[in-house]
Motif scaffolding. Structure first.
Motif, short mmCIF file in Angstrom:
data_model
loop_
_atom_site.label_atom_id
_atom_site.label_comp_id
_atom_site.label_asym_id
_atom_site.label_seq_id
_atom_site.Cartn_x
_atom_site.Cartn_y
_atom_site.Cartn_z
N TRP A 258 0.85 -0.53 -0.02
CA TRP A 258 -0.19 -0.04 0.34
C TRP A 258 0.74 1.34 -0.10
CZ3 TRP A 258 -1.80 -3.06 4.49
CH2 TRP A 258 -1.14 -3.45 5.60
N HIS A 259 -0.17 2.37 0.33
CA HIS A 259 1.39 3.63 -0.66
C HIS A 259 1.95 4.26 0.91
CE1 HIS A 259 -2.91 4.71 0.86
NE2 HIS A 259 -2.45 6.40 0.71
N ILE A 260 1.40 3.70 1.85
CA ILE A 260 1.37 4.87 3.34
C ILE A 260 2.54 3.76 3.66
CG2 ILE A 260 1.76 4.44 5.29
CD1 ILE A 260 -1.75 4.67 4.50
N LEU A 261 4.34 4.74 3.49
CA LEU A 261 5.65 4.02 3.27
C LEU A 261 5.81 4.52 4.91
CD1 LEU A 261 7.34 4.73 0.53
CD2 LEU A 261 5.79 2.82 0.45
N ASP A 262 6.39 3.47 5.34
CA ASP A 262 7.76 4.27 6.23
C ASP A 262 8.86 4.47 6.20
OD1 ASP A 262 9.40 4.31 8.81
OD2 ASP A 262 8.92 1.95 9.09
N PRO A 263 9.14 5.82 6.29
CA PRO A 263 9.85 6.65 5.90
C PRO A 263 11.23 6.03 5.69
CG PRO A 263 8.71 8.21 7.01
CD PRO A 263 7.98 7.08 7.03
N SER A 264 11.49 5.31 7.03
CA SER A 264 12.43 4.96 7.61
C SER A 264 13.22 3.49 6.48
CB SER A 264 13.12 4.42 9.07
OG SER A 264 11.98 3.65 9.25
N THR A 265 12.07 2.86 5.95
CA THR A 265 12.62 1.31 5.58
C THR A 265 12.86 1.91 3.84
OG1 THR A 265 11.03 1.04 5.62
CG2 THR A 265 11.90 0.68 7.41
N GLY A 266 11.35 3.03 3.73
CA GLY A 266 11.34 2.94 1.73
C GLY A 266 9.67 2.21 1.49
#
Lengths: 348, 463
Positions: A258-266
């Motif tokens: 899905w489109h909600i990414l975890d900014p620390s892992t990408g």
């Protein structure tokens, strides 16, 4: 048999009466709603206004304002301020008040969420295909490479001057709609409107109560299917939901991305939450937090809530449990068909 | 119907191809591999519906494979020394291997959608689908070893008694085939869907009589009863009772399908947009089976635009007629296949009534009634989009930027029964205009075939 007849007669009568009273109540309303539909910011918006004077003029002003903001903040519009910033090649760009404020707000939320919200993740989002609908699973190497150019802490904001590193690209979409909602609400209130319901692509903002004094009833979309799993009664606040189900694709490996990414892992955030609803006075806060808390997960979200007084939340976990904060306890009703879902109230 | 054809083909195949099958089994095995590969991978969109339903369907839906399994299993139930036994027993092993490979085609064809969904998004599956999927996994666990064991090279190396013992698990396999088919067909039959009661009965006749015959044979061989006539009578009786019981259970209740009309003509009005309706449509697909031309008509009148003026009252009449009559059987599917998640770009156009030329706004002047600017031309527009294995067609009628009716039908050969499908579509449309909820928080799901089709239809209607 006689008993059955009496009971059915009473049932029919009461149904009829309740139907009548509903219409009666409606006709007592002093004003009729005026609404307008706007397609902007890549979504559909609807604004319903009750009462007030010159509502048409006000709605025109509101519509113009929305388009104005869209022009400033659109990532893809070559004439937008954000586009300019993203193509500044490391040079300082001067932006308008609104854009500076929005960016500043986004950075502030990034701070309090320790980077769960990060407006610089845009290139990674594009690589996944979420901005173009050309979905693919990027390689770990590619993601690592793109992550090098992210990091909200690298943005320099000094008054109205913005400087970002050369290969960085920002997108204020996670906060933009909420912010827009706030600005619109301000315009409406300034024009004497004290009863309105805004839906900006599913982001709800309300002004006051309904004309008859009752609370607005909102259906909360279920992350598991197309129904709504609960109703929330609200007055004069914003209700914004984020969920993985909004935009996703199923990869060749059968996994859901899905489109909600975890900014620390990408990578898509898998914190155990499938839906986050934030309720608060400010749309910008609700919008920003709905995405952040989705990334942060249940425990960190709870912690953040305890540290703040300005929002309430409803979290749904992937195993079907619902957690809501105590401020919403009396306003929340689970729909009958979802009666089997467990609900837990988080107390202060 | 498909099963009947499949049975005929299966028996025909067994009888007429038995010699080449025995002599050159690998020719057949390789053909089966090729067929399976094609079924698993190919795209059958462009074929006529008949071909899809009755030829491709034989393989993709596992009908031919099931029929072949029936031949294999029945071979053991016929009396020893009888003609069928003499014909079928010698090729039983080869038939099994051939059939197992074809079965894999069915498994992969469906598995790429449903196994994937079972492990990633099972919330979207009905409990029947989940049960059927789990049964399939168990069947595969049994089928694969048994198939490997059927190769003469392997069989020779095994202890005969052990081999026989393990092969007995085939009984479980046959039973599971029957249960798997029933789990999928009985609910459809119960809901009155045409053709499914017949399927249920056919499979039941074949499998129940097999079970009874096989048990009878076992009794005859092992127990050697005195009174054979008694055994025969009891067998027939039991078989009939069971088959009739299944029939009764699967029959649909003859309740009249309700005509649901909702008319909201309150004095106050609320406006609903096209998108609300279309988002309701986003999650549904109207499907109709290939052999009956039924349609579902959703007539909704919603206004895209509301006007208000001092002198005139806002008028938005919302009336919905969702008519489900005896002739129209509706199934609604939510399907989102990997290749079907278009992110429809919502046109960034303003839909609002404005005064065409506004110079200075003079407060004392009464507001003139604004002239509506329509985005869409009036008329009926059709479009289609690809659903599960066939096109889904919709027809949208627009009048003054209001969708006054949407109707649809499908070319798909198969449609999953969706228990509350009708309810969900009705409630979607109802609740978007209902008085119980003022708005929905949260975005809607990605589009699927019908949404694409509606969007295409709307696009073609634009001025």
């Amino acid at each position: 048999m006689k008993k059955i007849k009496i009971i059915s007669a009473l049932t029919i009568l009461s149904v009829m009466l309740s139907g009548c009273s509903e219409i009666k109540a409606d006709s007592v309303q002093s004003s009729t709603p005026v609404s307008c539909d706007i397609f902007a910011m890549d979504t559909y918006m609807n604004i319903k206004v009750y009462g007030g004077d010159d509502t048409e003029k006000v709605l025109n002003e509101v519509t113009d304002r929305i388009y104005e903001l869209e022009k400033m903040w659109s990532v893809t519009d070559e004439n937008s301020e954000i586009y300019e910033v993203n193509h500044s090649y490391g040079k300082t760009v001067t932006v308008s008040e609104e854009t500076a404020e929005l960016l500043e707000y986004s950075l502030r939320i990034s701070d309090i969420t320790n980077g769960a919200l990060d407006c610089t993740i845009y290139p990674v989002l594009t690589e996944w295909g979420f901005t173009t609908s050309d979905y693919k699973i990027p390689t770990d190497e590619k993601i690592s490479e793109l992550l090098k150019n992210t990091g909200y802490e690298k943005i320099k904001l000094d008054g109205n001057s913005v400087t970002i590193p050369e290969d960085m690209q920002i997108d204020l979409g996670a906060v933009g709609k909420g912010y827009t909602g706030d600005l619109i609400t301000e315009i409406l209130k300034e024009n004497g409107i004290n009863s309105a319901l805004l839906s900006l692509g599913g982001n709800i903002q309300t002004i006051g109560t309904k004309p008859d004094g009752t609370q607005w009833k909102l259906g909360l979309r279920s992350p598991f299917d197309e129904g709504s799993f609960a109703t929330l009664n609200v007055t004069d606040c914003a209700v914004i939901t984020s969920g993985g189900y909004e935009r996703y694709f199923i990869g060749e490996d059968g996994e859901t991305y899905w489109h909600i990414l975890d900014p620390s892992t990408g990578n898509p955030a898998h914190s155990g939450l499938v839906s986050v609803t934030i309720v608060g006075k400010e749309g910008r806060l609700c919008d920003a937090l709905s995405t952040s808390l989705f990334v942060m997960g249940l425990d960190k979200s709870e912690k953040l809530w305890r540290e703040h007084e300005d929002f309430e939340m409803i979290l749904v976990t992937d195993d079907g449990k619902i957690y809501l904060t105590e401020g919403l306890e009396n306003q929340f009703t689970l729909n009958e068909t979802y009666g089997n879902l467990q609900v837990e109230v988080i107390h202060r | 119907m498909l099963f009947l054809i499949a049975l005929a083909l299966a028996y025909g195949f067994a009888f007429f191809c038995r010699k080449p099958l025995k002599k050159y089994p690998y020719v057949f095995y390789i053909s089966a591999v090729v067929i399976t590969a094609i079924i698993s991978v190919a795209d059958f969109r462009n074929l006529p519906v008949f071909v899809n339903a009755y030829i491709v369907g034989l393989f993709s839906r596992g009908a031919f494979a099931t029929a072949l399994w029936c031949v294999v299993m029945w071979a053991g139930a016929f009396p020893n020394g009888s003609k069928p036994v003499k014909v079928l027993m010698p090729i039983r092993g080869e038939l099994s291997i051939f059939t197992a490979v074809l079965t894999l085609g069915h498994n992969i064809g469906y598995g790429k959608t449903y196994f994937v969904r079972l492990f990633t998004d099972s919330g979207r599956m009905t409990s029947n689908q989940i049960t059927a999927s789990i049964l399939t996994i168990i069947m595969l666990v049994i089928m694969i070893p048994l198939t490997i064991m059927s190769f003469p090279q392997i069989r020779r190396k095994m202890n005969a008694k052990l081999w026989k013992k393990i092969q007995r698990t085939a009984y479980i396999f046959y039973a599971l085939i029957y249960i798997h088919v029933m789990v999928l067909c009985v609910p459809m039959a119960q809901s009155g869907r045409e053709g499914y009661l017949m399927s249920v009965m056919m499979y039941s006749v074949v499998f129940i009589s097999y079970a009874v015959c096989r048990i009878r044979k076992w009794i005859l061989v092992r127990k050697k009863p005195e009174n054979k006539a008694m055994l025969n009578t009891v067998s027939v009786f039991v078989a009939l009772i069971l088959i009739i019981a299944v029939g009764i259970y699967s029959k649909s209740e003859s309740r009249p399908v309700p005509e649901i009309k909702i008319n909201n003509q309150a004095t106050t009005t609320t406006a609903t947009s096209v998108t609300t309706i279309t988002t309701a449509l986003k999650t549904t697909t109207t499907t109709i089976s290939a052999d009956n031309s039924t349609t579902m008509t959703l007539s909704t009148a919603t206004s895209l635009v509301t006007e208000s003026a001092e002198s005139t009252t806002s008028v938005t009449t919302i009336s919905e007629e969702i008519i489900l009559s005896e002739e129209t059987v509706t199934e609604l599917i939510e399907e989102t296949l990997p290749e079907e998640i278009p992110q429809e770009e919502v046109p960034t156009e303003e839909i609002i009534i404005t005064e065409p030329e506004t110079e200075e706004y003079v407060e004392t002047e009464p507001e003139t009634e604004p002239e509506p600017v329509y985005i869409y031309q009036n008329g009926t527009y059709s479009a289609s989009a690809y659903g599960y294995d066939g096109e889904v067609h919709v027809s949208v009628t627009i009048e003054n930027d209001v969708i006054i009716s949407i109707s649809g039908y499908t070319d798909e050969s198969d449609s999953w029964y969706f228990e509350s499908a009708q309810g969900s579509v009705i409630s979607q449309i109802l609740s978007s205009q209902s008085t119980s909820v003022d708005a929905y928080a949260g975005a809607t799901y990605s589009s699927d075939a019908i949404m694409s089709a509606v969007q295409k239809a709307l696009d073609s209607a634009k001025n």
